[in-house]
Design a protein around this motif. Structure first.
Motif, PDB file in Angstrom:
ATOM      1  N   ARG A 148       0.918  -1.274  -0.026  1.00  0.00           N
ATOM      2  CA  ARG A 148      -0.092   0.026  -0.059  1.00  0.00           C
ATOM      3  C   ARG A 148       0.877   1.307  -0.012  1.00  0.00           C
ATOM      4  NH1 ARG A 148      -2.659  -2.752   4.082  1.00  0.00           N
ATOM      5  NH2 ARG A 148      -1.829  -1.447   5.541  1.00  0.00           N
ATOM      6  N   ARG A 149       2.112   1.155   0.713  1.00  0.00           N
ATOM      7  CA  ARG A 149       2.816   2.333   1.010  1.00  0.00           C
ATOM      8  C   ARG A 149       3.622   2.619  -0.381  1.00  0.00           C
ATOM      9  NH1 ARG A 149       7.993   3.773   1.379  1.00  0.00           N
ATOM     10  NH2 ARG A 149       8.625   5.600   2.889  1.00  0.00           N
ATOM     11  N   GLU A 150       3.756   1.616  -1.136  1.00  0.00           N
ATOM     12  CA  GLU A 150       4.559   2.128  -2.390  1.00  0.00           C
ATOM     13  C   GLU A 150       3.368   2.565  -3.450  1.00  0.00           C
ATOM     14  OE1 GLU A 150       6.325  -1.535  -3.761  1.00  0.00           O
ATOM     15  OE2 GLU A 150       7.611  -1.591  -2.142  1.00  0.00           O
ATOM     16  N   ARG A 151       2.079   1.964  -3.465  1.00  0.00           N
ATOM     17  CA  ARG A 151       1.255   2.652  -4.099  1.00  0.00           C
ATOM     18  C   ARG A 151       1.024   3.993  -3.950  1.00  0.00           C
ATOM     19  NH1 ARG A 151      -3.902  -0.645  -3.335  1.00  0.00           N
ATOM     20  NH2 ARG A 151      -4.648   1.224  -4.507  1.00  0.00           N
ATOM     21  N   ALA A 152       0.863   4.309  -2.777  1.00  0.00           N
ATOM     22  CA  ALA A 152       0.535   5.784  -2.084  1.00  0.00           C
ATOM     23  C   ALA A 152       1.666   6.369  -2.313  1.00  0.00           C
ATOM     24  CB  ALA A 152       0.303   5.644  -0.487  1.00  0.00           C
TER      25      ALA A 152
END
Length: 855
Positions: free
Chosen positions: A357-361
């Motif tokens: 999720r962090r990478e997408r965000a």
């Protein structure tokens, strides 16, 4: 999985090791395929094996001290499988019993991450065998090595893949733990990563069932453990080496010490079999994670698990939360570790899913932030265009045709268009960052970006005196700040003050709102100077500085959030010591404005306001009141007394000013029978009063007055620079009016102050029209001529320091004037409002106020 037919062209007796790039999984207790080539090279060709009728032998896949694994074809189910067989020399009761226990335990584990057992039996010679699915792929050890090949840190995708594989290892072991089974030899080489991404935990030869226990006695001296890779000497007690560890696949020990020293838990290394439990595997999993995070096993630099923990994980190895997971899993005491692999798996899965999720965000934030340089360039270009417009319009007279103004207007319009685009882009950026937080609510980069943004907005709102906006942005900053702006949000700043001479007593007052005005309310006595870094809540303050034989000095300061008012001028590293004038150095109605910083301009409601800027101004003295009629009459009559009548006539105010050479002009003052100037009926229907401000003189007349006063007193008086007058009115905090923010017509003499006739007042009337320094009449009654030529951009202030230019005695350029007037509306009473007049014209709203530099 593969489903091959027997390959009749292949020599069944050949020992073929898999290539480094593509390895075939060996199972159970055989060593890692990486080591197979060296084992095969040193061993004689493997014997042909007489298999049960159901199976056709294809070839040997690998062999160890106690068993071998062969690829065989199951003719009944028509598939290729792997068969593990005890070696003839391993036909001892203990090894056979352990091998049978391994078969039954592994067969009881049904999980996608554990290779399933298909069948088992005995050969004619009594040796046990079992078949299992064949896995094609590489060991996890090889995958880790590839990720770290030639680099200290794997790339983001490579690190994600390693962690995803590790999470699936944890899931498989968690399943085994749910079945009360512990592995006891977990390490990267005992994990296979299949060609299609399947992750399998291999080699359950040292596993045991905890309830009821199924541990078998260790082989007798002279026999090797089924899990041994062949490096331990017969009869080895199993103690781990205290020196540097060799390749992990040569480290499995015999006896009571079961496992691989680089990955075994302390209780394993000590041979404390009774303490083996679920947390024993948890430690090994932590050691694998250590390998994943650093590229090396925990004791690659020496030492041993028996002597103490491995080297601490370096900060670059991963985010703090991931390092914490690894450290907990590898805790020395079993009770300090995760209770089982399931708990560890939960934390790892939460981290991995969070990382995804962090990478997408983060990608959303980076995509949005890619426009920030463009937005900054638009704002910079707008500033440049405004400056160009100002320069183009600077010398264009108000009465000039539109054609002369159009080039400047075009640049102003382009600047406004760019600002609109930049503002829209900033809003879109803000929404995109909030979109990233919808994906990952804890994304540090998004919170940091928004915190920076709202910190800037608070500063703008507070400088623009928009408390509602400032309060709203403070709430938003608190929501997104992760500690960077803790000092700012605490609202604290600091004060440092030096005086010349030192030892002056300082009393602190804080400006508070009372009936819509800012009034100084005493806080405390700060004691003698110097004062260094005294912490104070942010806000506007007034310091009263007193010393024996010195005039009391009013010194306004503005304490910003997280900042220090230190009195350091531009280009200097040391604070400026405020000179304290002797009482005798100031006239009765003179006010000292000490050197320091102030805020000027930036008032959108004030006509012709300059842009907002923070300026340093050197100290100066200003008249508390404008020059009055009786004072100006002394000047004119003194000129007459010294035979300078023409100068007196030139300097004499004229109502409805006309050049002196035009007959029929009306002097503002009458002349008596003795030729002396005296008060007349004035220009507003009533008799002039001595205490009213003198008006109607030209700028040249105002200049003549200060030059006469300088000669008379021997003091270098001059007219005010327009920014000096603004500072004298606003103090340090940039307030719009001398008394603060609010406005009421009863506080200053302006158009709405009069019930009947609109007239000038005595300079001592309207006592609330007083600045922080004690200067009166800066908002109403009359304006003051200033020494500088009026320009669109205002006086020069290179490096943020005002340059007081010499008085221009000749020329027809417009001159600046500042202040409200008895006929003015409220916006013209604002301290930032600017006015201009021809130097030869006089006005009934404009007079003169003296000034001089100090020291």
């Amino acid at each position: 999985m593969s489903t091959d037919k027997p390959d009749s062209s292949m020599d069944d007796t050949a020992s073929i090791a898999p290539s480094p790039a593509r390895q075939t999984a060996l199972t159970a207790t055989l060593p890692d395929p990486d080591a197979t080539a060296s084992l095969s090279a040193a061993s004689p060709p493997p014997r042909r094996v007489a298999l049960p009728d159901r199976y056709d032998d294809i070839r040997q896949l690998g062999s160890g001290s106690f068993g071998e694994v062969r690829r065989v074809f199951d003719r009944r189910l028509r598939r290729t499988v792997a068969m593990k067989i005890l070696r003839p020399e391993s036909l001892s009761p203990a090894l056979s019993a352990r091998f049978l226990a391994e078969i039954r335990l592994t067969a009881g584990l049904t999980h996608p991450g554990i290779v399933p057992v298909h069948d088992y039996g005995r050969l004619r010679d009594g040796r046990l065998w079992y078949t299992m699915a064949e896995v094609r792929g590489r060991t996890f050890s090889a995958v880790i090595d590839e990720a770290y090949s030639g680099q200290k840190h794997p790339s983001g995708p490579a690190r994600r893949r390693l962690l995803d594989i590790f999470a699936r290892i944890c899931e498989a072991v968690a399943y085994a733990h749910s079945e009360s089974v512990i592995h006891r030899d977990l390490k990267p080489s005992n994990v296979m990563v299949g060609d299609l991404g399947r992750v399998l935990v291999m080699d359950w030869g040292l596993a045991r069932k905890l309830d009821p226990p199924t541990d078998l006695p260790a082989p007798s001296s002279g026999a090797a453990s089924p899990a041994d890779s062949g490096t331990a000497s017969p009869g080895d007690s199993g103690t781990a080496s205290t020196g540097a560890l060799a390749d992990e696949d040569s480290l499995t020990r015999v006896g009571d010490v079961l496992g691989t020293p680089a990955y075994m838990a302390p209780e394993q290394a000590l041979g404390d079999v009774k303490r083996h439990g679920l947390s024993t595997d948890v430690y090994a999993l932590g050691a694998i994670l250590y390998h994943v995070l650093t590229g090396a096993h925990p004791y690659s630099r020496g030492g041993s698990v028996r002597l103490g923990p491995p080297d601490p994980l370096p900060r670059y190895a991963g985010p703090p939360e991931l390092l914490a997971i690894c450290e907990r899993a590898m805790a020395r005491a079993p009770e300090d570790r995760y209770p089982d692999a399931g708990a560890l798996a939960s934390d790892i899965e939460a981290f991995v899913s969070g990382a995804q999720r962090r990478e997408r965000a983060l990608a959303e934030v980076e995509k949005a932030s890619a426009r920030l340089p463009e937005i900054a360039a638009q704002r910079a270009r707008a500033d440049t265009l405004r400056a160009e417009a100002q320069k183009l319009l600077e010398n264009v007279q108000p009465f000039a045709p539109v054609s002369e103004k159009r080039p400047g207007w075009d640049r102003e319009d382009e600047a406004e268009s760019l600002l609109r685009e930049a503002t829209l882009g900033e809003t879109q950026w803000e929404q995109a960052v909030y979109g990233a937080l919808a994906i990952d609510p804890d994304l540090p980069e998004a919170h940091a970006a928004l915190a920076d943004h709202y910190h800037h907005r608070i500063a703008l709102a507070e400088r623009s005196r928009k408390p509602a906006d400032a309060a709203r942005f403070e709430v938003l900053l608190r929501a997104h700040d992760r500690g960077q702006y803790a000092t700012f949000l605490s609202g604290m700043g600091a004060l440092s003050l030096l005086t010349d001479p030192p030892g002056a007593q300082v009393t602190l007052y804080r400006y508070v709102t009372h009936e819509r005005r800012l009034v100084p309310e005493k806080v405390e006595d700060l004691g003698p100077t110097p004062i260094r870094q005294r912490r104070l809540p942010h806000g506007s303050y007034l310091l009263r500085i007193a010393a024996p034989g010195r005039a009391e000095v009013a010194y306004p300061v503005l304490i910003d959030r997280g900042d220090e008012w230190d009195g350091v001028p531009p280009g200097s590293k040391e604070p400026y010591s405020i000179p304290l004038p002797l009482i005798s150095e100031l006239g009765k109605d003179e006010v000292y404005v000490p050197a320091g910083w102030c805020l000027t301009g930036g008032d959108a409601e004030a006509p012709e306001s300059l842009p907002r800027q923070r300026l340093w101004m050197d100290g100066f003295v200003i008249g508390r009141f404008p020059v009055t009629n009786d004072e100006y009459l002394v000047f004119l009559n003194d000129l007459l007394a010294t035979g300078r009548e023409q100068e007196a006539l030139d300097a004499c105010p004229r109502a409805n000013w006309r050049p002196a050479k035009i007959p029929g002009e009306r002097l503002f003052y009458d002349r008596g029978p003795d030729g002396q100037f005296r008060l007349s009926e004035g220009d507003t229907g009533g008799a002039l009063r001595p205490g009213e401000p003198a008006v109607w003189m030209s700028w040249y007349g105002a200049l003549a007055y200060v030059q006469w006063l300088s000669a008379r007193r021997g003091i270098p008086y001059r007219l005010l620079n327009e920014l000096e007058r603004e500072k004298a009115a606003r103090g340090a905090d940039g307030r719009p009016y001398p008394w603060g923010v609010g406005f009421d017509p009863t506080w200053a003499c302006m158009v709405n102050s009069h019930a009947k006739d609109i007239v000038r007042s005595d300079v001592r009337e309207y006592p609330l029209d007083e600045s922080p320094y004690g200067v009166r009449g800066l908002a109403g009654n009359t304006r003051d001529f200033c020494l500088n030529v009026w320009t669109l951009g205002g006086p020069e202030a290179p490096g943020g320091r005002l340059v007081v230019e010499p008085q221009a005695a000749v020329g027809d350029d417009f001159r600046s004037s500042r202040g409200g007037a008895f006929r003015a509306v409220a916006t013209h009473c604002l301290a930032a409002a600017r006015h201009a007049a021809r130097p030869g014209d006089g006005w009934n709203t404009t007079g003169v106020r003296i000034a001089r530099s100090y020291p």
